[in-house]
Design a protein around this motif. Structure first.
Motif, mmCIF file in Angstrom:
data_model
loop_
_atom_site.group_PDB
_atom_site.id
_atom_site.type_symbol
_atom_site.label_atom_id
_atom_site.label_comp_id
_atom_site.label_asym_id
_atom_site.label_seq_id
_atom_site.Cartn_x
_atom_site.Cartn_y
_atom_site.Cartn_z
ATOM 1 N N ARG A 1 -6.692 15.149 -15.078
ATOM 2 C CA ARG A 1 -8.139 14.875 -15.000
ATOM 3 C C ARG A 1 -8.641 14.067 -16.192
ATOM 4 O O ARG A 1 -9.558 14.467 -16.901
ATOM 5 N N HIS A 2 -7.961 12.924 -16.406
ATOM 6 C CA HIS A 2 -8.345 12.028 -17.496
ATOM 7 C C HIS A 2 -8.001 10.595 -17.103
ATOM 8 O O HIS A 2 -7.237 10.357 -16.170
ATOM 9 N N TRP A 3 -8.591 9.625 -17.801
ATOM 10 C CA TRP A 3 -8.279 8.222 -17.595
ATOM 11 C C TRP A 3 -7.156 7.843 -18.543
ATOM 12 O O TRP A 3 -7.185 8.213 -19.712
ATOM 13 N N THR A 4 -6.151 7.125 -18.041
ATOM 14 C CA THR A 4 -4.977 6.822 -18.837
ATOM 15 C C THR A 4 -4.227 5.623 -18.272
ATOM 16 O O THR A 4 -4.556 5.133 -17.202
ATOM 17 N N PHE A 5 -3.212 5.183 -18.999
ATOM 18 C CA PHE A 5 -2.329 4.136 -18.510
ATOM 19 C C PHE A 5 -1.216 4.782 -17.702
ATOM 20 O O PHE A 5 -0.679 5.820 -18.100
ATOM 21 N N VAL A 6 -0.876 4.188 -16.563
ATOM 22 C CA VAL A 6 0.199 4.697 -15.729
ATOM 23 C C VAL A 6 1.215 3.599 -15.461
ATOM 24 O O VAL A 6 0.888 2.409 -15.488
ATOM 25 N N VAL B 1 -0.161 -1.700 -4.691
ATOM 26 C CA VAL B 1 -0.046 -2.951 -3.956
ATOM 27 C C VAL B 1 0.188 -4.062 -4.974
ATOM 28 O O VAL B 1 -0.601 -4.220 -5.901
ATOM 29 N N PRO B 2 1.271 -4.825 -4.831
ATOM 30 C CA PRO B 2 1.549 -5.895 -5.796
ATOM 31 C C PRO B 2 0.411 -6.909 -5.861
ATOM 32 O O PRO B 2 -0.029 -7.415 -4.835
ATOM 33 N N GLY B 3 -0.077 -7.166 -7.042
ATOM 34 C CA GLY B 3 -1.109 -8.171 -7.230
ATOM 35 C C GLY B 3 -2.517 -7.715 -6.913
ATOM 36 O O GLY B 3 -3.460 -8.488 -7.049
ATOM 37 N N VAL B 4 -2.688 -6.452 -6.494
ATOM 38 C CA VAL B 4 -4.013 -5.960 -6.116
ATOM 39 C C VAL B 4 -4.215 -4.579 -6.713
ATOM 40 O O VAL B 4 -3.298 -3.767 -6.742
ATOM 41 N N SER B 5 -5.416 -4.310 -7.176
ATOM 42 C CA SER B 5 -5.747 -2.988 -7.691
ATOM 43 C C SER B 5 -7.050 -2.526 -7.071
ATOM 44 O O SER B 5 -8.095 -3.126 -7.293
ATOM 45 N N PHE B 6 -6.973 -1.461 -6.281
ATOM 46 C CA PHE B 6 -8.174 -0.908 -5.670
ATOM 47 C C PHE B 6 -8.765 0.196 -6.535
ATOM 48 O O PHE B 6 -9.963 0.361 -6.602
ATOM 49 N N LYS B 7 -7.901 0.965 -7.194
ATOM 50 C CA LYS B 7 -8.359 2.115 -7.963
ATOM 51 C C LYS B 7 -8.047 2.008 -9.444
ATOM 52 O O LYS B 7 -8.202 2.966 -10.176
ATOM 53 N N ALA B 8 -7.578 0.845 -9.889
ATOM 54 C CA ALA B 8 -7.121 0.745 -11.271
ATOM 55 C C ALA B 8 -7.355 -0.660 -11.822
ATOM 56 O O ALA B 8 -7.611 -1.599 -11.086
ATOM 57 N N VAL B 9 -7.232 -0.762 -13.139
ATOM 58 C CA VAL B 9 -7.287 -2.047 -13.825
ATOM 59 C C VAL B 9 -5.847 -2.441 -14.133
ATOM 60 O O VAL B 9 -5.131 -1.701 -14.811
ATOM 61 N N PRO C 1 2.733 -4.664 -15.779
ATOM 62 C CA PRO C 1 3.371 -3.583 -15.035
ATOM 63 C C PRO C 1 2.665 -2.230 -15.213
ATOM 64 O O PRO C 1 2.998 -1.258 -14.568
ATOM 65 N N THR C 2 1.696 -2.180 -16.097
ATOM 66 C CA THR C 2 0.951 -0.959 -16.384
ATOM 67 C C THR C 2 -0.443 -1.070 -15.785
ATOM 68 O O THR C 2 -1.006 -2.145 -15.696
ATOM 69 N N ARG C 3 -0.987 0.067 -15.374
ATOM 70 C CA ARG C 3 -2.359 0.089 -14.852
ATOM 71 C C ARG C 3 -3.142 1.193 -15.542
ATOM 72 O O ARG C 3 -2.599 2.219 -15.915
ATOM 73 N N PHE C 4 -4.421 0.941 -15.698
ATOM 74 C CA PHE C 4 -5.319 1.939 -16.285
ATOM 75 C C PHE C 4 -6.084 2.575 -15.141
ATOM 76 O O PHE C 4 -6.820 1.892 -14.430
ATOM 77 N N GLN C 5 -5.872 3.872 -14.930
ATOM 78 C CA GLN C 5 -6.542 4.537 -13.824
ATOM 79 C C GLN C 5 -6.682 6.022 -14.101
ATOM 80 O O GLN C 5 -6.177 6.537 -15.089
ATOM 81 N N TYR C 6 -7.353 6.712 -13.195
ATOM 82 C CA TYR C 6 -7.614 8.137 -13.328
ATOM 83 C C TYR C 6 -6.378 8.939 -12.952
ATOM 84 O O TYR C 6 -5.752 8.694 -11.922
ATOM 85 N N GLY D 1 0.788 -1.217 0.000
ATOM 86 C CA GLY D 1 0.000 0.000 0.000
ATOM 87 C C GLY D 1 0.823 1.271 0.000
ATOM 88 O O GLY D 1 0.325 2.318 0.354
ATOM 89 N N ALA D 2 2.060 1.178 -0.379
ATOM 90 C CA ALA D 2 2.914 2.356 -0.369
ATOM 91 C C ALA D 2 2.467 3.346 -1.431
ATOM 92 O O ALA D 2 2.068 2.964 -2.517
ATOM 93 N N GLU D 3 2.522 4.615 -1.083
ATOM 94 C CA GLU D 3 2.265 5.660 -2.064
ATOM 95 C C GLU D 3 3.519 5.769 -2.922
ATOM 96 O O GLU D 3 4.578 6.153 -2.433
ATOM 97 N N VAL D 4 3.416 5.396 -4.166
ATOM 98 C CA VAL D 4 4.571 5.408 -5.063
ATOM 99 C C VAL D 4 4.322 6.400 -6.199
ATOM 100 O O VAL D 4 3.183 6.607 -6.614
ATOM 101 N N PRO D 5 5.380 7.024 -6.696
ATOM 102 C CA PRO D 5 5.209 7.947 -7.825
ATOM 103 C C PRO D 5 4.965 7.174 -9.117
ATOM 104 O O PRO D 5 5.599 6.152 -9.369
ATOM 105 N N VAL D 6 4.038 7.656 -9.909
ATOM 106 C CA VAL D 6 3.725 7.065 -11.204
ATOM 107 C C VAL D 6 3.656 8.171 -12.242
ATOM 108 O O VAL D 6 3.507 9.347 -11.911
ATOM 109 N N ARG D 7 3.757 7.772 -13.509
ATOM 110 C CA ARG D 7 3.646 8.730 -14.616
ATOM 111 C C ARG D 7 2.600 8.231 -15.590
ATOM 112 O O ARG D 7 2.604 7.068 -15.979
#
Length: 84
Positions: A75-80, A53-61, A65-70, A35-41
């Motif tokens: 203020r847009h939905w994108t891959f991070v 969180v490895p293996g878990v997504s609460f706010k993203a798909v 190694p990539t996640r789709f989230q807000y 649950g660490a707050e990590v920097p993403v781009r």
């Protein structure tokens, strides 16, 4: 027969839980605390922090190694992706 079915279901659930625990522990070794707050781009270059969180997504798909989230910056939905 009912007792055998209950035993089988309990065994499957136990193995699934054990697998998740092992996967999370292995992920924590690779990526740090849960649950660490990590920097993403995001794909547009915006940098922000999110729960990773490895293996878990609460706010993203999760997509490997990539996640789709807000992205709250743009203020847009994108891959991070995580920053190194």
């Amino acid at each position: 027969m009912t007792q055998q079915l209950i035993t089988l279901v309990a065994l499957v659930v136990l193995l699934a839980v054990a697998g998740v625990v092992v996967y999370r522990i292995a992920g924590a070794v690779r990526t740090g605390p849960y649950g660490a707050e990590v920097p993403v781009r995001c794909r547009d270059g915006h940098v922000f922090t999110t729960d990773w969180v490895p293996g878990v997504s609460f706010k993203a798909v999760r997509l490997g190694p990539t996640r789709f989230q807000y992205c709250p910056v743009g203020r847009h939905w994108t891959f991070v992706e995580r920053l190194p």
